[in-house]
Scaffold this motif. Structure first.
Motif, PDB file in Angstrom:
ATOM      1  N   LEU A 104       0.806  -1.220   0.000  1.00  0.00           N
ATOM      2  CA  LEU A 104       0.000   0.000   0.000  1.00  0.00           C
ATOM      3  C   LEU A 104       0.842   1.274   0.000  1.00  0.00           C
ATOM      4  CD1 LEU A 104      -2.805  -1.004   2.546  1.00  0.00           C
ATOM      5  CD2 LEU A 104      -3.014  -0.819   0.061  1.00  0.00           C
ATOM      6  N   SER A 105       2.079   1.193   0.436  1.00  0.00           N
ATOM      7  CA  SER A 105       2.902   2.390   0.546  1.00  0.00           C
ATOM      8  C   SER A 105       3.388   2.847  -0.818  1.00  0.00           C
ATOM      9  CB  SER A 105       4.107   2.123   1.458  1.00  0.00           C
ATOM     10  OG  SER A 105       4.944   1.139   0.898  1.00  0.00           O
ATOM     11  N   GLU A 106       3.606   4.141  -0.929  1.00  0.00           N
ATOM     12  CA  GLU A 106       4.037   4.711  -2.204  1.00  0.00           C
ATOM     13  C   GLU A 106       5.502   4.416  -2.502  1.00  0.00           C
ATOM     14  OE1 GLU A 106       3.175   8.828  -2.081  1.00  0.00           O
ATOM     15  OE2 GLU A 106       0.987   8.575  -2.092  1.00  0.00           O
ATOM     16  N   ASP A 107       6.324   4.365  -1.448  1.00  0.00           N
ATOM     17  CA  ASP A 107       7.750   4.148  -1.661  1.00  0.00           C
ATOM     18  C   ASP A 107       8.151   2.681  -1.548  1.00  0.00           C
ATOM     19  OD1 ASP A 107       7.281   3.832   1.003  1.00  0.00           O
ATOM     20  OD2 ASP A 107       8.774   5.287   1.696  1.00  0.00           O
ATOM     21  N   GLY A 108       7.188   1.803  -1.325  1.00  0.00           N
ATOM     22  CA  GLY A 108       7.489   0.379  -1.236  1.00  0.00           C
ATOM     23  C   GLY A 108       8.156  -0.028   0.051  1.00  0.00           C
ATOM     24  N   CYS A 109       8.053   0.811   1.104  1.00  0.00           N
ATOM     25  CA  CYS A 109       8.669   0.513   2.393  1.00  0.00           C
ATOM     26  C   CYS A 109       7.598   0.459   3.479  1.00  0.00           C
ATOM     27  CB  CYS A 109       9.725   1.558   2.749  1.00  0.00           C
ATOM     28  SG  CYS A 109      11.110   1.623   1.596  1.00  0.00           S
ATOM     29  N   SER A 110       7.820  -0.385   4.437  1.00  0.00           N
ATOM     30  CA  SER A 110       6.889  -0.491   5.560  1.00  0.00           C
ATOM     31  C   SER A 110       7.154   0.639   6.549  1.00  0.00           C
ATOM     32  CB  SER A 110       7.053  -1.845   6.260  1.00  0.00           C
ATOM     33  OG  SER A 110       6.294  -1.893   7.448  1.00  0.00           O
ATOM     34  N   PRO A 111       6.104   1.254   7.125  1.00  0.00           N
ATOM     35  CA  PRO A 111       6.314   2.328   8.101  1.00  0.00           C
ATOM     36  C   PRO A 111       6.867   1.835   9.433  1.00  0.00           C
ATOM     37  CG  PRO A 111       3.990   1.786   7.945  1.00  0.00           C
ATOM     38  CD  PRO A 111       4.684   1.013   6.859  1.00  0.00           C
ATOM     39  N   ILE A 112       6.922   0.524   9.625  1.00  0.00           N
ATOM     40  CA  ILE A 112       7.444  -0.029  10.867  1.00  0.00           C
ATOM     41  C   ILE A 112       8.190  -1.319  10.537  1.00  0.00           C
ATOM     42  CG2 ILE A 112       5.291  -1.278  11.336  1.00  0.00           C
ATOM     43  CD1 ILE A 112       5.814  -0.823  14.326  1.00  0.00           C
ATOM     44  N   SER A 113       9.328  -1.522  11.176  1.00  0.00           N
ATOM     45  CA  SER A 113      10.145  -2.699  10.893  1.00  0.00           C
ATOM     46  C   SER A 113       9.684  -3.879  11.735  1.00  0.00           C
ATOM     47  CB  SER A 113      11.620  -2.397  11.190  1.00  0.00           C
ATOM     48  OG  SER A 113      11.812  -2.183  12.585  1.00  0.00           O
ATOM     49  N   ILE A 114      10.140  -5.056  11.356  1.00  0.00           N
ATOM     50  CA  ILE A 114       9.773  -6.258  12.102  1.00  0.00           C
ATOM     51  C   ILE A 114      10.380  -6.227  13.505  1.00  0.00           C
ATOM     52  CG2 ILE A 114      11.729  -7.607  11.261  1.00  0.00           C
ATOM     53  CD1 ILE A 114       8.121  -8.870  11.899  1.00  0.00           C
ATOM     54  N   GLN A 115      11.562  -5.585  13.651  1.00  0.00           N
ATOM     55  CA  GLN A 115      12.165  -5.460  14.981  1.00  0.00           C
ATOM     56  C   GLN A 115      11.311  -4.581  15.887  1.00  0.00           C
ATOM     57  OE1 GLN A 115      13.765  -4.921  12.130  1.00  0.00           O
ATOM     58  NE2 GLN A 115      15.648  -6.159  12.051  1.00  0.00           N
ATOM     59  N   GLN A 116      10.793  -3.494  15.340  1.00  0.00           N
ATOM     60  CA  GLN A 116       9.918  -2.625  16.125  1.00  0.00           C
ATOM     61  C   GLN A 116       8.615  -3.337  16.475  1.00  0.00           C
ATOM     62  OE1 GLN A 116       9.791   0.589  13.305  1.00  0.00           O
ATOM     63  NE2 GLN A 116      11.326   1.793  14.405  1.00  0.00           N
ATOM     64  N   MET A 117       8.086  -4.093  15.530  1.00  0.00           N
ATOM     65  CA  MET A 117       6.884  -4.876  15.805  1.00  0.00           C
ATOM     66  C   MET A 117       7.141  -5.883  16.916  1.00  0.00           C
ATOM     67  SD  MET A 117       5.042  -5.697  12.169  1.00  0.00           S
ATOM     68  CE  MET A 117       4.030  -4.464  11.344  1.00  0.00           C
ATOM     69  N   ALA A 118       8.293  -6.525  16.885  1.00  0.00           N
ATOM     70  CA  ALA A 118       8.631  -7.511  17.907  1.00  0.00           C
ATOM     71  C   ALA A 118       8.667  -6.879  19.289  1.00  0.00           C
ATOM     72  CB  ALA A 118       9.979  -8.151  17.583  1.00  0.00           C
ATOM     73  N   TYR A 119       9.269  -5.685  19.363  1.00  0.00           N
ATOM     74  CA  TYR A 119       9.343  -4.978  20.643  1.00  0.00           C
ATOM     75  C   TYR A 119       7.958  -4.607  21.162  1.00  0.00           C
ATOM     76  CZ  TYR A 119       9.651  -0.790  23.541  1.00  0.00           C
ATOM     77  OH  TYR A 119       9.453   0.149  24.517  1.00  0.00           O
ATOM     78  N   VAL A 120       7.144  -4.022  20.298  1.00  0.00           N
ATOM     79  CA  VAL A 120       5.809  -3.579  20.723  1.00  0.00           C
ATOM     80  C   VAL A 120       4.932  -4.778  21.074  1.00  0.00           C
ATOM     81  CG1 VAL A 120       3.748  -2.317  20.048  1.00  0.00           C
ATOM     82  CG2 VAL A 120       5.994  -1.485  19.344  1.00  0.00           C
ATOM     83  N   ALA A 121       5.024  -5.842  20.286  1.00  0.00           N
ATOM     84  CA  ALA A 121       4.250  -7.046  20.581  1.00  0.00           C
ATOM     85  C   ALA A 121       4.676  -7.642  21.913  1.00  0.00           C
ATOM     86  CB  ALA A 121       4.426  -8.071  19.460  1.00  0.00           C
ATOM     87  N   GLY A 122       5.978  -7.628  22.194  1.00  0.00           N
ATOM     88  CA  GLY A 122       6.465  -8.131  23.480  1.00  0.00           C
ATOM     89  C   GLY A 122       5.947  -7.318  24.643  1.00  0.00           C
ATOM     90  N   VAL A 123       5.898  -6.003  24.465  1.00  0.00           N
ATOM     91  CA  VAL A 123       5.337  -5.143  25.513  1.00  0.00           C
ATOM     92  C   VAL A 123       3.858  -5.473  25.730  1.00  0.00           C
ATOM     93  CG1 VAL A 123       4.792  -2.774  26.166  1.00  0.00           C
ATOM     94  CG2 VAL A 123       7.000  -3.289  25.137  1.00  0.00           C
ATOM     95  N   GLY A 124       3.131  -5.707  24.636  1.00  0.00           N
ATOM     96  CA  GLY A 124       1.715  -6.057  24.759  1.00  0.00           C
ATOM     97  C   GLY A 124       1.513  -7.357  25.516  1.00  0.00           C
ATOM     98  N   PHE A 125       2.321  -8.379  25.191  1.00  0.00           N
ATOM     99  CA  PHE A 125       2.250  -9.647  25.914  1.00  0.00           C
ATOM    100  C   PHE A 125       2.567  -9.433  27.387  1.00  0.00           C
ATOM    101  CE2 PHE A 125       1.632 -11.815  22.081  1.00  0.00           C
ATOM    102  CZ  PHE A 125       1.585 -13.187  22.274  1.00  0.00           C
ATOM    103  N   GLY A 126       3.640  -8.695  27.661  1.00  0.00           N
ATOM    104  CA  GLY A 126       4.060  -8.488  29.041  1.00  0.00           C
ATOM    105  C   GLY A 126       3.068  -7.671  29.844  1.00  0.00           C
ATOM    106  N   LEU A 127       2.502  -6.655  29.218  1.00  0.00           N
ATOM    107  CA  LEU A 127       1.556  -5.795  29.925  1.00  0.00           C
ATOM    108  C   LEU A 127       0.303  -6.565  30.337  1.00  0.00           C
ATOM    109  CD1 LEU A 127       1.048  -2.933  30.914  1.00  0.00           C
ATOM    110  CD2 LEU A 127       0.046  -2.396  28.688  1.00  0.00           C
ATOM    111  N   MET A 128      -0.222  -7.374  29.437  1.00  0.00           N
ATOM    112  CA  MET A 128      -1.410  -8.158  29.776  1.00  0.00           C
ATOM    113  C   MET A 128      -1.076  -9.237  30.797  1.00  0.00           C
ATOM    114  SD  MET A 128      -4.588  -8.424  29.454  1.00  0.00           S
ATOM    115  CE  MET A 128      -4.927  -7.296  28.093  1.00  0.00           C
TER     116      MET A 128
END
Length: 256
Positions: A104-128
């Motif tokens: 969907l992006s115009e420049d062919g790049c993701s607005p968030i990297s898989i490393q950033q997703m991993a960090y945020v997902a880990g925080v979500g798991f830990g918070l719950m």
């Protein structure tokens, strides 16, 4: 005294992760969505493991204490494995999401990297995970009553708060390690995460010998933090430069 225990334990358990949320997640709506979804995946894993444990307990003899203890151990271990299975499912979902964002992006790049997703997902798991670990304890901490009045340890609420804090951090670091293992097909990294999770959960059976659970958990947290830092591109040189900038009071400058 009850209010002091309540607020003290709340800030110990959730203060660090709340700071992480404010400084690294709160300003990005996409990261907030990933965090909420990660918390939901952990919640579903808990629901399923609780259902299995409830069925096994009801189908067994409640007067057989060794059997009930064995079922409790089985429930904890099964819950850990199910959490890691849902972490893998969440990784697969986020992988598909990245492909959609790139398309969907115009420049062919993701607005968030898989490393950033991993960090945020880990925080979500830990918070719950931390919320479900502490919510009933915090409700009891409001009183009425006095901690340890019947000869039990007066450190119960305090050690529970520190254990919750370390579990939240561990889930964050485990998320980074687990996603990295999935991304690069390093299955031994995924296995290491599962083993560490089983070890930390198993150490809680040492309670009320709280040092038997807290010390190994914090040692594993330090190991997982160092490992996650290195996998994320960190190095001893970067850390040394950061500490020097902090001591000098200057702001880090990017080299041209």
């Amino acid at each position: 005294m009850t209010l002091a225990i309540f607020f003290g334990c709340t800030f110990i358990a959730f203060g660090p992760v709340f700071s992480l949320f404010l400084f690294t997640i709160a300003r990005d709506p996409l990261r907030i969505i990933i965090l909420i979804a990660g918390a939901f995946f952990w919640l579903v894993s808990l629901l399923l493991s609780s259902l299995i444990w409830f069925i096994t307990v009801k189908a067994s003899d409640p007067r057989d204490e060794p059997l009930q203890k064995g079922l409790l151990i089985f429930g904890v271990m099964f819950s850990v494995l199910l959490q890691e299975a849902f972490r893998f499912l969440y990784y697969k979902l986020l992988r598909k999401a990245i492909e959609g964002l790139v398309a969907l992006s115009e420049d062919g790049c993701s607005p968030i990297s898989i490393q950033q997703m991993a960090y945020v997902a880990g925080v979500g798991f830990g918070l719950m995970s931390g919320t479900f670990s502490m919510i009933n304890l915090l409700a009891d901490a409001l009183g009425p009553g006095t901690t340890g009045i019947h000869g039990d340890s007066q450190l119960y609420f305090l050690t529970s708060a520190f254990m919750t804090m370390v579990l939240i951090f561990l889930h964050t670091f485990w998320g980074i390690l687990f996603f990295h293992g999935c991304e690069h097909r390093r299955w031994w990294e995924i296995t290491a995460v599962v083993i560490m999770h089983l070890a930390v959960s198993g150490s809680t059976f040492c309670n009320p010998l709280y040092m038997g659970s807290l010390v190994p958990s914090y040692l594993l947290m330090a190991t997982a933090a160092t490992w996650a830092y290195l996998l994320s591109g960190g190095s001893a040189q970067n850390l040394r430069h950061f500490l020097l900038y902090l001591q000098s009071g200057a702001s880090p400058q990017l080299e041209s």
